[in-house]
Design a protein around this motif. Structure first.
Motif, mmCIF file in Angstrom:
data_model
loop_
_atom_site.group_PDB
_atom_site.id
_atom_site.type_symbol
_atom_site.label_atom_id
_atom_site.label_comp_id
_atom_site.label_asym_id
_atom_site.label_seq_id
_atom_site.Cartn_x
_atom_site.Cartn_y
_atom_site.Cartn_z
ATOM 1 N N GLY A 1 0.791 -1.016 -0.134
ATOM 2 C CA GLY A 1 -0.112 -0.029 0.091
ATOM 3 C C GLY A 1 0.789 1.212 0.040
ATOM 4 O O GLY A 1 0.375 2.282 -0.165
ATOM 5 N N LYS A 2 2.086 1.079 0.231
ATOM 6 C CA LYS A 2 3.065 2.260 0.088
ATOM 7 C C LYS A 2 4.040 2.570 -1.021
ATOM 8 O O LYS A 2 4.139 3.739 -1.291
ATOM 9 C CB LYS A 2 4.119 2.314 1.566
ATOM 10 N N VAL A 3 4.028 1.600 -1.651
ATOM 11 C CA VAL A 3 4.877 1.568 -3.069
ATOM 12 C C VAL A 3 4.121 1.366 -4.271
ATOM 13 O O VAL A 3 2.905 0.935 -4.053
ATOM 14 C CB VAL A 3 6.126 0.676 -2.900
ATOM 15 N N TRP A 4 4.388 2.100 -5.564
ATOM 16 C CA TRP A 4 3.431 1.858 -6.454
ATOM 17 C C TRP A 4 2.132 2.519 -6.313
ATOM 18 O O TRP A 4 1.245 1.691 -6.793
ATOM 19 C CB TRP A 4 3.637 0.552 -7.143
ATOM 20 N N LYS A 5 1.959 3.415 -5.594
ATOM 21 C CA LYS A 5 0.646 4.006 -5.426
ATOM 22 C C LYS A 5 -0.358 3.085 -4.862
ATOM 23 O O LYS A 5 -1.846 3.260 -4.813
ATOM 24 C CB LYS A 5 0.192 4.808 -6.501
ATOM 25 N N GLY A 6 0.295 1.950 -4.043
ATOM 26 C CA GLY A 6 -0.813 0.921 -3.311
ATOM 27 C C GLY A 6 -1.486 0.059 -4.462
ATOM 28 O O GLY A 6 -2.295 -0.602 -3.943
ATOM 29 N N LYS A 7 -1.207 0.175 -5.733
ATOM 30 C CA LYS A 7 -1.805 -0.647 -6.630
ATOM 31 C C LYS A 7 -1.492 -1.950 -6.900
ATOM 32 O O LYS A 7 -2.040 -2.868 -7.455
ATOM 33 C CB LYS A 7 -1.555 0.029 -8.038
ATOM 34 N N TYR A 8 -0.265 -2.395 -6.284
ATOM 35 C CA TYR A 8 0.244 -3.891 -6.491
ATOM 36 C C TYR A 8 0.491 -4.405 -5.329
ATOM 37 O O TYR A 8 0.981 -3.824 -4.352
ATOM 38 C CB TYR A 8 1.307 -3.817 -7.493
ATOM 39 N N ARG A 9 0.488 -5.859 -5.405
ATOM 40 C CA ARG A 9 0.839 -6.560 -4.164
ATOM 41 C C ARG A 9 2.342 -6.896 -4.240
ATOM 42 O O ARG A 9 2.959 -7.587 -3.191
ATOM 43 C CB ARG A 9 0.270 -7.880 -4.105
ATOM 44 N N GLY A 10 2.893 -6.871 -5.151
ATOM 45 C CA GLY A 10 4.302 -7.487 -5.611
ATOM 46 C C GLY A 10 4.685 -6.980 -7.006
ATOM 47 O O GLY A 10 3.992 -6.590 -7.598
ATOM 48 N N GLN A 11 5.678 -7.909 -7.683
ATOM 49 C CA GLN A 11 5.811 -7.912 -9.011
ATOM 50 C C GLN A 11 5.867 -9.093 -9.599
ATOM 51 O O GLN A 11 6.374 -10.277 -8.802
ATOM 52 C CB GLN A 11 7.351 -7.183 -9.183
ATOM 53 N N GLU A 12 5.593 -9.228 -10.873
ATOM 54 C CA GLU A 12 5.714 -10.609 -11.736
ATOM 55 C C GLU A 12 6.720 -10.199 -12.536
ATOM 56 O O GLU A 12 6.501 -9.357 -13.394
ATOM 57 C CB GLU A 12 4.733 -10.883 -12.201
ATOM 58 N N GLN A 13 8.059 -10.964 -12.480
ATOM 59 C CA GLN A 13 9.310 -10.355 -13.312
ATOM 60 C C GLN A 13 9.584 -11.335 -14.402
ATOM 61 O O GLN A 13 9.544 -12.589 -14.204
ATOM 62 C CB GLN A 13 10.437 -10.359 -12.176
ATOM 63 N N HIS A 14 9.805 -10.728 -15.499
ATOM 64 C CA HIS A 14 10.559 -11.470 -16.782
ATOM 65 C C HIS A 14 12.058 -11.002 -16.781
ATOM 66 O O HIS A 14 12.303 -10.019 -16.829
ATOM 67 C CB HIS A 14 9.762 -10.687 -17.940
#
Length: 159
Positions: free
Chosen positions: A89-102
């Motif tokens: 809720g603090k990084v990436w404007k709170g839009k994501y739970r984490g990252q899916e990386q390629h």
């Protein structure tokens, strides 16, 4: 904030190795990540090809253009991680739970003089170095350790 309802942020990363088989890492300027090192990586723009995104992030963060890189291989799968509770809720404007990386593996064809951490504003790293691949899990922020172990497993035989 419900973690389970949030999507993963699409991301591309680049494991860059030099002629000696060492991996490029940069120390993030972000004070919350001080003392930790990471490989170049960042968000994929909507509609952007993942390989193009990985090379763009590499150039933005290191100044190393695609003409100085031989792309060896993409990872066989995406690798996801969840943010720890204190960052949700603090990084990436709170839009994501984490990252899916390629992830992509590539060989650096240039010299250290080609590396420019200030090639793009704002700079992401304040220092850089080449390290042995096996050290990657030790230098990354702890919540990304599993990602770096998976990336190592993907590319170990190609380094």
């Amino acid at each position: 904030m419900n973690r389970e309802t949030l999507p993963y942020r699409p991301c591309a990363g680049f494991m860059l190795i030099n002629a000696e088989g060492l991996v490029f890492v940069g120390q993030r300027i972000d004070p919350s990540a001080h003392g930790f090192w990471q490989m170049p990586q960042g968000g994929i723009d909507q509609g952007e090809d993942v390989r193009a995104a990985a090379l763009r992030e590499l150039e933005e963060e290191t100044g190393i253009g695609a003409h100085l890189v031989e792309v060896i291989a993409p990872a066989s799968r995406t690798i996801a991680y969840d943010l720890p509770d204190e960052l949700l809720g603090k990084v990436w404007k709170g839009k994501y739970r984490g990252q899916e990386q390629h992830w992509f593996l590539g060989r650096f064809l240039g010299t250290d003089a080609n590396i420019d951490l200030n090639a793009h504003e704002p700079a992401e790293f304040n220092e850089w170095r080449w390290i042995a691949p096996g050290l990657l899990p030790e230098v990354i922020v702890p919540f990304k350790r599993d990602v770096y172990e998976a990336v190592l497993a993907e590319f170990r035989d190609l380094i």
